[in-house]
Enzyme design. Structure first.
Site, short mmCIF file in Angstrom:
data_model
loop_
_atom_site.label_atom_id
_atom_site.label_comp_id
_atom_site.label_asym_id
_atom_site.label_seq_id
_atom_site.Cartn_x
_atom_site.Cartn_y
_atom_site.Cartn_z
N LYS A 74 0.80 -1.23 0.00
CA LYS A 74 0.00 0.00 0.00
C LYS A 74 0.83 1.28 0.00
CE LYS A 74 -4.31 -1.22 0.07
NZ LYS A 74 -5.51 -0.52 -0.37
N ASP A 100 -8.63 -0.18 6.64
CA ASP A 100 -8.70 -1.47 7.34
C ASP A 100 -7.36 -1.77 8.01
OD1 ASP A 100 -11.28 -2.32 6.75
OD2 ASP A 100 -10.69 -3.06 4.79
C1 LIG Z 1 -3.20 -6.85 2.27
C2 LIG Z 1 -4.11 -6.29 1.24
N1 LIG Z 1 -4.27 -6.95 0.10
C3 LIG Z 1 -5.08 -6.48 -0.86
C4 LIG Z 1 -5.80 -5.30 -0.69
C5 LIG Z 1 -6.74 -4.89 -1.76
O1 LIG Z 1 -6.48 -3.65 -2.34
P1 LIG Z 1 -7.67 -2.75 -2.87
O2 LIG Z 1 -8.42 -2.24 -1.67
O3 LIG Z 1 -7.02 -1.71 -3.68
O4 LIG Z 1 -8.56 -3.64 -3.67
C6 LIG Z 1 -5.65 -4.59 0.50
C7 LIG Z 1 -6.36 -3.34 0.73
O5 LIG Z 1 -6.36 -2.78 1.81
C8 LIG Z 1 -4.78 -5.10 1.50
O6 LIG Z 1 -4.59 -4.45 2.66
#
Ligand SMILES: Cc1ncc(COP(=O)(O)O)c(C=O)c1O
Length: 373
Positions: A74, A100
């Site tokens: 992120k 989150d």
């Molecule tokens: C560990 C992890 N994987 C995948 C995602 C998915 O990303 P997106 O919210 O852009 O779909 C998130 C989003 O917070 C995440 O924290």
């Protein structure tokens, strides 16, 4: 695993044209990321044992648990957005967001790098460790008694009232510029994979990519990158969502954006009820399929990662891609999707380990069977 539902998108073949070109074509993103502390590209690991177990030619793992000391991809989005915003408006003093966990950690880290304040709102049920990690950066964290979607609305309204700059990783009509920067920042992950595979321009070197979806920004970047880099030689692209937060699957089934209740899932980072408005057209047009994953498929994938040599640390959301790949290759119910994806014994798959042990107690419980009081 109880059941796993899927959507075959564009059953007639490859999807249509991919919109959203301009938002992605900002120069300098890669060079900027290479200037960040801990800037080395994350490893791309070839997991021959997993490929053999699943009957595939190759399985590659992009290990984002090792991204810039923040244990998740992120930071690629938040850091780029903060950099861009400060370039335009150096006087910004406070950035705010809802999260989150991983996006908030990323924003707080990026704000601190620039000596700015961060205010982070989190939904009910957030693991204490995820709150404390963000607080340790110096950010102000408030945990609300509402779900993720409501937390996003609260963050937007509070930022507006207080004159703070909202850096949210999801878009809605009227709030699309900053999420587009974040989405563009995620491209670095896919560019690194292409470089690591030596695959720019010609053969992508992979036939299938599993893209985990919360609000869909990461997956939208993946869709855009592969369509624009490889055209009809691109790999097949499949979204992965928790069954309890299947906002993309519901939207694909309806043919238009749909919000869903997200009552809770082990995959906290994917626990979102609404697809980003700028991600939606890319996902609708560019995905080949989507899977809904039950929580109980995740711990075995976390343990499989831990058993690799050397071990890969994969958190509950991080392991969704490998869990989905395992289901895709082993579940008879998914035979139609397998056929649509044209998977063969020599197919090469890419999964993203998007997160490390961002909640260490849960990680130890699920991977090592250690229960802490
Ligand atoms: C560990 C992890 N994987 C995948 C995602 C998915 O990303 P997106 O919210 O852009 O779909 C998130 C989003 O917070 C995440 O924290």
């Amino acid at each position: 695993m109880n059941e796993l539902d899927c959507i075959i998108n564009h059953p007639e073949g490859l999807g249509g044209d991919i919109p959203g070109r301009s938002a992605f074509e900002e120069p300098g993103i890669g060079a900027f990321h290479r200037s960040l502390p801990g800037r080395a590209p994350t490893p791309l690991i070839e997991a021959a044992g997993i490929a053999a177990e699943l009957g595939l030619g190759k399985v590659y793992i992009k290990d984002e648990a090792r991204r810039c000391d923040v244990k998740a991809f992120k930071i690629l989005g938040a850091s780029w957005a903060v950099h861009r915003l400060l370039r335009e408006e150096p006087g910004i003093a406070t950035f705010a967001t809802a999260t989150d966990g991983n996006h908030g950690m990323a924003l707080a880290t990026a704000a601190r790098l620039h000596a700015r304040r961060a205010v982070v709102f989190m939904p009910r049920g957030t693991a204490k460790a995820r709150v404390e990690r963000i607080r340790a950066t110096g950010a102000v964290v408030e945990v609300l008694e509402v779900d993720y979607d409501e937390t996003v609305r609260h963050a937007a309204a509070t930022a507006e009232r207080e004159g703070w700059t909202l850096v949210q990783d999801t878009a809605w009509p009227g709030y699309e510029v900053v999420p587009a920067m974040i989405q563009a920042g995620y491209l670095t992950l896919f560019r690194e994979v292409a470089e690591q595979l030596g695959a720019f321009g010609g053969d992508p070197g992979i036939d299938l990519v599993l893209l985990p979806v919360g609000v869909g920004s990461l997956a939208a970047a993946g869709v855009w990158f592969h369509h624009h880099s490889y055209g009809d030689r691109r790999p097949r692209l499949v979204a992965v969502e928790p069954r309890n937060a299947g906002c993309l699957a519901a939207s694909l089934a309806a043919g238009e954006p749909r919000s869903v209740a997200a009552p809770g899932t082990l995959m906290a980072g994917l626990n979102c009820g609404t697809v980003s408005s700028i991600a939606w057209p890319l996902l609708r047009d560019g995905l080949d399929g989507a899977l809904l994953l039950d929580d109980d498929a995740v711990p075995p994938a976390m343990r499989r990662y831990a058993n690799l040599e050397p071990a890969v640390v994969s958190g509950e959301s991080g392991a969704a891609g490998l869990a989905a790949l395992t289901e895709l290759l082993t579940s008879t119910a998914l035979e139609p999707l397998r056929r649509h994806l044209r998977l063969r014994p020599d197919s090469r798959a890419l999964v993203l380990n998007t997160e490390g042990d961002t909640d260490p107690a849960t990680y130890r419980r699920l991977v090592e069977g250690v229960f802490e009081g």
